[in-house]
Design a protein around this motif. Structure first.
Motif, mmCIF file in Angstrom:
data_model
loop_
_atom_site.group_PDB
_atom_site.id
_atom_site.type_symbol
_atom_site.label_atom_id
_atom_site.label_comp_id
_atom_site.label_asym_id
_atom_site.label_seq_id
_atom_site.Cartn_x
_atom_site.Cartn_y
_atom_site.Cartn_z
ATOM 1 N N ARG A 34 -55.381 74.780 0.351
ATOM 2 C CA ARG A 34 -56.519 75.771 -0.926
ATOM 3 C C ARG A 34 -55.757 76.572 -0.451
ATOM 4 O O ARG A 34 -55.353 77.008 0.600
ATOM 5 C CB ARG A 34 -57.561 76.369 -0.157
ATOM 6 N N ASP A 35 -56.550 77.854 -1.118
ATOM 7 C CA ASP A 35 -55.999 79.012 -1.373
ATOM 8 C C ASP A 35 -56.952 79.711 -0.687
ATOM 9 O O ASP A 35 -57.695 79.609 0.190
ATOM 10 C CB ASP A 35 -55.407 79.587 -3.290
ATOM 11 N N ALA A 36 -55.802 81.148 -0.367
ATOM 12 C CA ALA A 36 -56.906 81.774 0.239
ATOM 13 C C ALA A 36 -58.344 82.364 -0.693
ATOM 14 O O ALA A 36 -59.395 82.401 0.765
ATOM 15 C CB ALA A 36 -56.169 83.852 0.078
ATOM 16 N N ALA A 37 -58.973 82.288 -1.049
ATOM 17 C CA ALA A 37 -60.232 82.260 -1.858
ATOM 18 C C ALA A 37 -60.705 80.585 -1.759
ATOM 19 O O ALA A 37 -61.896 80.482 -2.184
ATOM 20 C CB ALA A 37 -60.092 82.771 -3.582
ATOM 21 N N GLY A 38 -59.802 80.021 -1.359
ATOM 22 C CA GLY A 38 -60.888 78.107 -0.957
ATOM 23 C C GLY A 38 -60.602 77.568 -1.703
ATOM 24 O O GLY A 38 -61.203 76.578 -2.154
ATOM 25 N N ARG A 39 -59.760 78.031 -3.481
ATOM 26 C CA ARG A 39 -59.520 77.127 -4.067
ATOM 27 C C ARG A 39 -58.498 75.988 -3.907
ATOM 28 O O ARG A 39 -57.356 76.104 -3.410
ATOM 29 C CB ARG A 39 -58.946 77.637 -5.905
ATOM 30 N N PRO A 40 -58.505 74.835 -4.043
ATOM 31 C CA PRO A 40 -57.803 73.971 -4.126
ATOM 32 C C PRO A 40 -56.292 74.084 -5.153
ATOM 33 O O PRO A 40 -56.734 74.047 -6.228
ATOM 34 C CB PRO A 40 -58.297 72.508 -3.960
ATOM 35 N N THR A 41 -55.767 73.269 -4.402
ATOM 36 C CA THR A 41 -53.976 74.193 -5.177
ATOM 37 C C THR A 41 -53.244 72.898 -5.661
ATOM 38 O O THR A 41 -52.163 72.406 -5.833
ATOM 39 C CB THR A 41 -53.304 74.815 -3.880
ATOM 40 N N MET A 42 -53.196 71.996 -3.963
ATOM 41 C CA MET A 42 -53.005 70.259 -3.780
ATOM 42 C C MET A 42 -53.981 69.742 -2.856
ATOM 43 O O MET A 42 -54.494 69.719 -2.082
ATOM 44 C CB MET A 42 -51.417 70.686 -3.724
ATOM 45 N N LEU A 43 -53.693 68.375 -3.257
ATOM 46 C CA LEU A 43 -54.039 66.788 -2.985
ATOM 47 C C LEU A 43 -52.614 66.900 -1.215
ATOM 48 O O LEU A 43 -51.598 66.263 -2.002
ATOM 49 C CB LEU A 43 -54.587 66.429 -3.200
ATOM 50 N N ILE A 44 -53.291 66.330 -0.521
ATOM 51 C CA ILE A 44 -52.157 65.900 0.885
ATOM 52 C C ILE A 44 -52.389 64.664 0.895
ATOM 53 O O ILE A 44 -53.815 64.435 1.637
ATOM 54 C CB ILE A 44 -51.753 66.955 1.626
ATOM 55 N N GLY A 45 -51.175 63.112 0.717
ATOM 56 C CA GLY A 45 -52.207 61.932 1.034
ATOM 57 C C GLY A 45 -50.933 61.671 2.641
ATOM 58 O O GLY A 45 -50.129 61.831 2.314
ATOM 59 N N MET A 46 -51.762 60.971 3.367
ATOM 60 C CA MET A 46 -50.995 59.881 4.013
ATOM 61 C C MET A 46 -51.571 58.772 4.110
ATOM 62 O O MET A 46 -52.602 58.429 3.784
ATOM 63 C CB MET A 46 -51.562 60.404 5.602
ATOM 64 N N LEU A 47 -50.216 57.709 3.516
ATOM 65 C CA LEU A 47 -50.604 56.434 3.416
ATOM 66 C C LEU A 47 -50.186 55.559 5.063
ATOM 67 O O LEU A 47 -48.644 55.720 5.072
ATOM 68 C CB LEU A 47 -50.087 56.015 2.303
ATOM 69 N N GLU A 48 -50.919 54.858 5.337
ATOM 70 C CA GLU A 48 -50.260 53.971 6.497
ATOM 71 C C GLU A 48 -50.095 52.306 5.869
ATOM 72 O O GLU A 48 -51.106 51.821 5.855
ATOM 73 C CB GLU A 48 -50.897 53.787 7.623
ATOM 74 N N ASP A 49 -49.002 51.498 6.326
ATOM 75 C CA ASP A 49 -49.312 50.752 5.460
ATOM 76 C C ASP A 49 -49.670 49.705 6.938
ATOM 77 O O ASP A 49 -49.354 49.857 7.675
ATOM 78 C CB ASP A 49 -47.870 49.418 5.296
ATOM 79 N N VAL A 50 -51.082 48.934 6.371
ATOM 80 C CA VAL A 50 -51.840 47.916 6.969
ATOM 81 C C VAL A 50 -51.575 46.874 7.006
ATOM 82 O O VAL A 50 -51.923 45.861 6.561
ATOM 83 C CB VAL A 50 -52.490 48.508 7.573
ATOM 84 N N THR A 51 -50.866 46.500 5.985
ATOM 85 C CA THR A 51 -50.783 44.951 4.964
ATOM 86 C C THR A 51 -50.609 43.695 5.835
ATOM 87 O O THR A 51 -51.033 42.741 6.049
ATOM 88 C CB THR A 51 -49.145 44.929 4.108
ATOM 89 N N GLU A 52 -49.600 43.723 7.045
ATOM 90 C CA GLU A 52 -49.456 42.538 8.050
ATOM 91 C C GLU A 52 -50.411 42.860 9.052
ATOM 92 O O GLU A 52 -51.521 41.665 9.222
ATOM 93 C CB GLU A 52 -48.093 43.223 8.849
ATOM 94 N N ARG A 53 -51.195 43.696 9.996
ATOM 95 C CA ARG A 53 -52.916 43.687 9.799
ATOM 96 C C ARG A 53 -53.569 43.429 9.168
ATOM 97 O O ARG A 53 -54.712 42.336 9.644
ATOM 98 C CB ARG A 53 -53.224 45.577 10.469
ATOM 99 N N LYS A 54 -53.694 43.340 7.956
ATOM 100 C CA LYS A 54 -54.615 42.840 7.282
ATOM 101 C C LYS A 54 -54.879 41.864 6.923
ATOM 102 O O LYS A 54 -55.074 40.447 6.732
ATOM 103 C CB LYS A 54 -55.022 43.801 5.916
ATOM 104 N N ALA A 55 -53.016 40.499 6.491
ATOM 105 C CA ALA A 55 -53.007 39.576 6.849
ATOM 106 C C ALA A 55 -53.134 38.503 8.113
ATOM 107 O O ALA A 55 -54.115 37.971 8.235
ATOM 108 C CB ALA A 55 -51.408 39.560 6.613
ATOM 109 N N ALA A 56 -53.091 39.792 9.032
ATOM 110 C CA ALA A 56 -53.433 38.960 10.817
ATOM 111 C C ALA A 56 -55.018 38.574 11.093
ATOM 112 O O ALA A 56 -55.409 38.330 11.072
ATOM 113 C CB ALA A 56 -52.462 39.341 11.749
ATOM 114 N N GLU A 57 -55.392 39.975 10.199
ATOM 115 C CA GLU A 57 -57.058 39.384 10.104
ATOM 116 C C GLU A 57 -57.993 38.836 9.243
ATOM 117 O O GLU A 57 -58.581 38.121 9.721
ATOM 118 C CB GLU A 57 -57.997 41.108 9.693
#
Length: 174
Positions: free
Chosen positions: A56-79
Motif C-alpha cells: 500500500r502507498d502512504a495513503a493506505g491504497r493498494p499499489t500491488m499484490l505480492i504472492g508467495m507460492l510454495e510447491d506442495v505437490t509432493e506433500r499432497k501426493a504423500a497425504e
C-alpha cells in the motif's frame, strides 16, 4: 508472464482466489492463504500453498499484490497415498472383523452344542448303575462317576481324578 495469474490458475480455484483478493484489496483482510492448483505449460497440475498480501502507498491504497507460492505437490501426493492406505486398512479391518465375528459365532455354537452333548453324557453316566471311569492315554483318570467313587469307598469322584487307573485293579489282574 504472458499467461498471467489467471492463465496459470486451475479454473476450479480461480473464483475463490479472486474473492479473497477482492477482500484483501478492500481492506477486509490483511493477507490470505489458500491451497491452490496451477496448470503447467505441459498441462500437468501443480499444487501450491499461496500466500498473498498487498503493498500500500502512504495513503493506505493498494499499489500491488505480492504472492508467495510454495510447491506442495509432493506433500499432497504423500497425504493422498497415506489416506488411500488408511482407507484400505480400515476396509481390511472391517472385513477381518466381520470374518472374526462369524468365526466367533460358529465357535460359540459349537461350544454350546458340546455343552449340551456333555450334559446328556453326564446325565446318562450318572443314571447308569455301573461305575464309569475314563483315563487319558497316560493312564491317569480324567473322569469318574459317583458310582465309581462309591465302588472304591470314596465320598466324591474328584478323589479319583489324576490317579493311575491301573492302581485300582488288583495287582494279579493288571
Amino acid at each position: 508472464l504472458a499467461r498471467g495469474v489467471r492463465g496459470i490458475s486451475h479454473p476450479d480455484d480461480w473464483d475463490n482466489d479472486l474473492r479473497l483478493a477482492s477482500r484483501l484489496l478492500g481492506g477486509e483482510i490483511p493477507y490470505y492463504r489458500m491451497e491452490k492448483r496451477y496448470v503447467r505449460k505441459d498441462g500437468g497440475t501443480l499444487r501450491g500453498q499461496l500466500t498473498v498480501s498487498a503493498m500500500r502507498d502512504a495513503a493506505g491504497r493498494p499499489t500491488m499484490l505480492i504472492g508467495m507460492l510454495e510447491d506442495v505437490t509432493e506433500r499432497k501426493a504423500a497425504e493422498n497415498a497415506l489416506q488411500r492406505a488408511h482407507d484400505e486398512l480400515e476396509q481390511r479391518v472391517k472385513e477381518r472383523t466381520a470374518e472374526l465375528t462369524k468365526a466367533n459365532e460358529r465357535l460359540q455354537a459349537e461350544v454350546e452344542q458340546r455343552r449340551r452333548i456333555e450334559e446328556k453324557y453326564r446325565t446318562l453316566v450318572e443314571a447308569c448303575p455301573d461305575a464309569v471311569v475314563m483315563a487319558d492315554l497316560a493312564g491317569r483318570i480324567v473322569f469318574a462317576s459317583q458310582q465309581a467313587a462309591a465302588l472304591f469307598g470314596l465320598e466324591a469322584p474328584d478323589e479319583l481324578h489324576g490317579r493311575d487307573a491301573s492302581s485300582l485293579v488288583v495287582e494279579e489282574e493288571r
